[in-house]
Enzyme design. Structure first.
Site, PDB file in Angstrom:
ATOM      1  CB  CYS A   1       6.238  -2.756  16.523  1.00  0.00           C
ATOM      2  SG  CYS A   1       7.916  -2.587  16.153  1.00  0.00           S
TER       3      CYS A   1
ATOM      4  CB  CYS B   1       0.559   5.923  11.623  1.00  0.00           C
ATOM      5  SG  CYS B   1       1.318   7.416  11.048  1.00  0.00           S
TER       6      CYS B   1
ATOM      7  CB  CYS C   1       3.148   7.314   3.461  1.00  0.00           C
ATOM      8  SG  CYS C   1       3.509   6.099   4.644  1.00  0.00           S
TER       9      CYS C   1
ATOM     10  CD  GLU D   1      -2.978  -1.307   2.374  1.00  0.00           C
ATOM     11  OE1 GLU D   1      -4.070  -1.859   2.144  1.00  0.00           O
ATOM     12  OE2 GLU D   1      -2.420  -0.893   3.328  1.00  0.00           O
TER      13      GLU D   1
ATOM     14  CB  CYS E   1       2.813  -2.031  14.136  1.00  0.00           C
ATOM     15  SG  CYS E   1       3.051  -1.733  12.332  1.00  0.00           S
TER      16      CYS E   1
ATOM     17  CB  CYS F   1       7.518  -5.414   9.066  1.00  0.00           C
ATOM     18  SG  CYS F   1       8.759  -4.690   9.893  1.00  0.00           S
TER      19      CYS F   1
HETATM   20  N1  SAH Z   1       9.100   0.340  10.151  1.00  0.00           N
HETATM   21  C1  SAH Z   1       9.467   1.846  10.373  1.00  0.00           C
HETATM   22  C2  SAH Z   1       8.624   2.557   9.442  1.00  0.00           C
HETATM   23  C3  SAH Z   1       7.252   2.137   9.229  1.00  0.00           C
HETATM   24  S1  SAH Z   1       6.202   2.385  10.557  1.00  0.00           S
HETATM   25  C4  SAH Z   1       9.245   2.400  11.486  1.00  0.00           C
HETATM   26  O1  SAH Z   1       8.847   1.396  12.430  1.00  0.00           O
HETATM   27  O2  SAH Z   1       9.741   3.408  12.002  1.00  0.00           O
HETATM   28  C5  SAH Z   1       5.711   4.419  10.559  1.00  0.00           C
HETATM   29  C6  SAH Z   1       5.495   4.690  11.873  1.00  0.00           C
HETATM   30  O3  SAH Z   1       4.005   4.480  12.379  1.00  0.00           O
HETATM   31  C7  SAH Z   1       6.390   4.123  13.006  1.00  0.00           C
HETATM   32  O4  SAH Z   1       6.669   5.388  13.829  1.00  0.00           O
HETATM   33  C8  SAH Z   1       5.156   3.190  13.625  1.00  0.00           C
HETATM   34  O5  SAH Z   1       5.766   3.012  14.778  1.00  0.00           O
HETATM   35  C9  SAH Z   1       4.145   4.093  13.669  1.00  0.00           C
HETATM   36  N2  SAH Z   1       3.094   2.998  13.911  1.00  0.00           N
HETATM   37  C10 SAH Z   1       2.907   1.730  13.709  1.00  0.00           C
HETATM   38  N3  SAH Z   1       1.836   1.333  14.076  1.00  0.00           N
HETATM   39  C11 SAH Z   1       0.958   2.299  14.554  1.00  0.00           C
HETATM   40  C12 SAH Z   1      -0.389   2.325  15.110  1.00  0.00           C
HETATM   41  N4  SAH Z   1      -1.219   1.391  15.071  1.00  0.00           N
HETATM   42  N5  SAH Z   1      -0.825   3.791  15.671  1.00  0.00           N
HETATM   43  C13 SAH Z   1       0.046   4.601  15.149  1.00  0.00           C
HETATM   44  N6  SAH Z   1       1.245   4.658  14.902  1.00  0.00           N
HETATM   45  C14 SAH Z   1       1.707   3.431  14.375  1.00  0.00           C
HETATM   46 FE1  SF4 Z   2       7.811  -3.104  11.239  1.00  0.00          FE
HETATM   47 FE2  SF4 Z   2       5.615  -1.738  12.197  1.00  0.00          FE
HETATM   48 FE3  SF4 Z   2       7.666  -2.109  13.938  1.00  0.00          FE
HETATM   49 FE4  SF4 Z   2       7.942  -0.478  11.884  1.00  0.00          FE
HETATM   50  S1  SF4 Z   2       6.416  -0.259  13.475  1.00  0.00           S
HETATM   51  S2  SF4 Z   2       9.512  -1.931  12.420  1.00  0.00           S
HETATM   52  S3  SF4 Z   2       6.536  -1.629  10.247  1.00  0.00           S
HETATM   53  S4  SF4 Z   2       6.279  -3.713  13.082  1.00  0.00           S
END
Ligand code: SAH
Ligand code: SF4
Length: 394
Positions: free
Chosen positions: A140, A370, A129, A116, A143, A136
């Site tokens: 996390c 995000c 974006c 996406e 996420c 991934c």
């Molecule tokens: N993998 C990279 C980039 C993609 S995530 C990273 O983790 O930085 C982009 C941003 O969205 C990151 O700061 C991530 O922590 C945040 N993010 C992920 N899941 C989210 C959620 N459910 N609500 C708000 N922010 C989120």
């Molecule tokens: Fe991967 Fe989501 Fe963690 Fe970014 S926030 S490193 S996309 S699992």
């Protein structure tokens, strides 16, 4: 048609017939590689550099996808190009437009995988974006992408191709044969904040961003490109030296205990190791402030003490703190902090002298905010499995 109605899936490219020989895609090749493939295909060596430069400009400055449109190249040379090469970008499967103008594209790449891309229009800029991986490998806990098993890294062509696809949709290529007055760019910024951990796909991300920055093409300043990482410390050094873009870091917690849970890569490189790399980043890359992303999770990381600890941890680092209200997704275990809590946290950070904008969720109605990204195929696969389980089939 209502603004947020998904556009019917459509194919933009004709599927390749089995008996056709695969052609080399010119998209995503750096200049030296582009020159080399031209020579291999039979272009005279002496001219190859110039031809590569001309083709580069057709592809990245003018958005041309057909060799026949490359009018400053001799016809026999265009025929040679057609025989050996193609200019291929990801195929748009669906496009959705949110009530707030955010656009989300689902694109298909080789192997039938899908990723996406999200375009976010604002008054003074338009941010794309971009995704760097299918899924991934990191997990996390807050996420959505982290629940999708990694299928593969995207190629440089697939990464820069996302920018090209968005420019196609925004109509942001010069009209051939017309003088095009400079206008404010619709796509003025790139953030590597889509699916995937960009620093686990370093070389392809670097090449794609080098292409985006090239002054004879898409020509975005390195200050308009922000790479977000969860904290792959050794690759942060490389980013400073080899890309030099703006850096954002998914910080999200102020103790190793909490960060180990939220961002498990912290167990490999903890807060102290991360901060050391971040301290050096602006000097080595000659860039401005580091953006600290901090997702606001109710009762997990959002107390006044957290805010004070955050401020003291980042002391001495040129920084901005981007507070992200948690965006829920089906099956997520967390809740978003209240607006009052977010405000109180922001005030503490702000009073310590840091800019602390709260990121307004965009495109929530189309799951484009995000952390909500996850490809449809994967979702469909999961729900089919669930259905089977519910029906007692498995
Ligand atoms: N993998 C990279 C980039 C993609 S995530 C990273 O983790 O930085 C982009 C941003 O969205 C990151 O700061 C991530 O922590 C945040 N993010 C992920 N899941 C989210 C959620 N459910 N609500 C708000 N922010 C989120
Ligand atoms: Fe991967 Fe989501 Fe963690 Fe970014 S926030 S490193 S996309 S699992």
């Amino acid at each position: 048609m209502s603004a947020n109605a998904p556009i019917t899936p459509h194919l933009l490219t004709v599927p390749r017939k089995d008996d056709e020989v695969a052609k080399t895609n010119l998209v995503g090749l750096m200049r030296p590689a582009l020159r080399d493939v031209l020579i291999e295909a039979g272009a005279p060596e002496k001219q190859a550099k110039m031809r590569a430069s001309q083709i580069w400009q057709w592809i990245y400055a003018k958005g041309v996808r057909n060799f026949d449109d490359m009018t400053n190249l001799a016809k026999p040379f265009r025929e040679l190009l057609k025989e050996h090469f193609e200019i291929r970008v990801p195929e748009v499967v669906t496009k959705q437009v949110s009530e707030d103008g955010t656009r989300k594209y689902l694109v298909r790449i080789a192997g039938g995988h899908e990723v996406e891309i999200v375009y976010i229009p604002e008054t003074d800029r338009g941010t794309l974006c971009v995704s760097s991986q299918v899924g991934c490998t990191l997990t996390c806990t807050f996420c959505h992408t982290g629940t999708q098993k990694l299928v593969r890294n995207l190629t440089a062509a697939e990464i820069i191709g996302q920018v090209m696809v968005a420019r196609d949709d925004l109509g942001e290529w010069p009209v051939l044969g017309q003088s095009n007055p400079p206008t404010t760019r619709l796509l003025s910024n790139i953030v590597l904040m889509g699916m995937g951990e960009p620093l686990y796909n370093f070389d392809n991300v670097r090449d794609a961003m080098k292409i985006a920055m090239d002054p004879e093409g898409i020509s975005l300043s390195r200050r308009r490109i922000t790479l977000s990482t969860s904290g792959v410390v050794p690759a942060i050094w490389r980013t400073a030296e080899e890309i030099g873009c703006q850096l954002a870091v998914s910080f999200h917690a102020t103790t190793d205990e909490v960060r180990d849970v939220l961002v498990p890569i912290n167990k490999r490189w903890n807060i102290e190791a991360l901060l050391e790399a971040l301290r050096e980043y602006p000097k080595v890359s000659n860039s401005e402030r580091i953006t600290f992303e901090y997702v606001m999770l109710k009762g997990v990381n959002d107390t006044d003490e957290d805010a004070h600890r955050l401020v003291s941890l980042i002391k001495g680092i040129p920084a901005k703190i981007n507070l992200i209200p948690f965006n829920p997704w089906p099956g997520s275990d967390y809740e978003r902090s209240s607006n009052n809590r977010i405000r109180a946290f922001a005030d503490i950070v702000h009073n310590a002298g840091y800019s602390s904008p709260v990121r307004r969720p965009r495109g929530e109605d189309i799951m484009a905010a995000c952390g909500q990204l996850k490809s449809e195929t994967e979702r469909a696969r999961k729900s089919r499995k669930q259905i089977e389980q519910e029906a007692g089939l498995k």
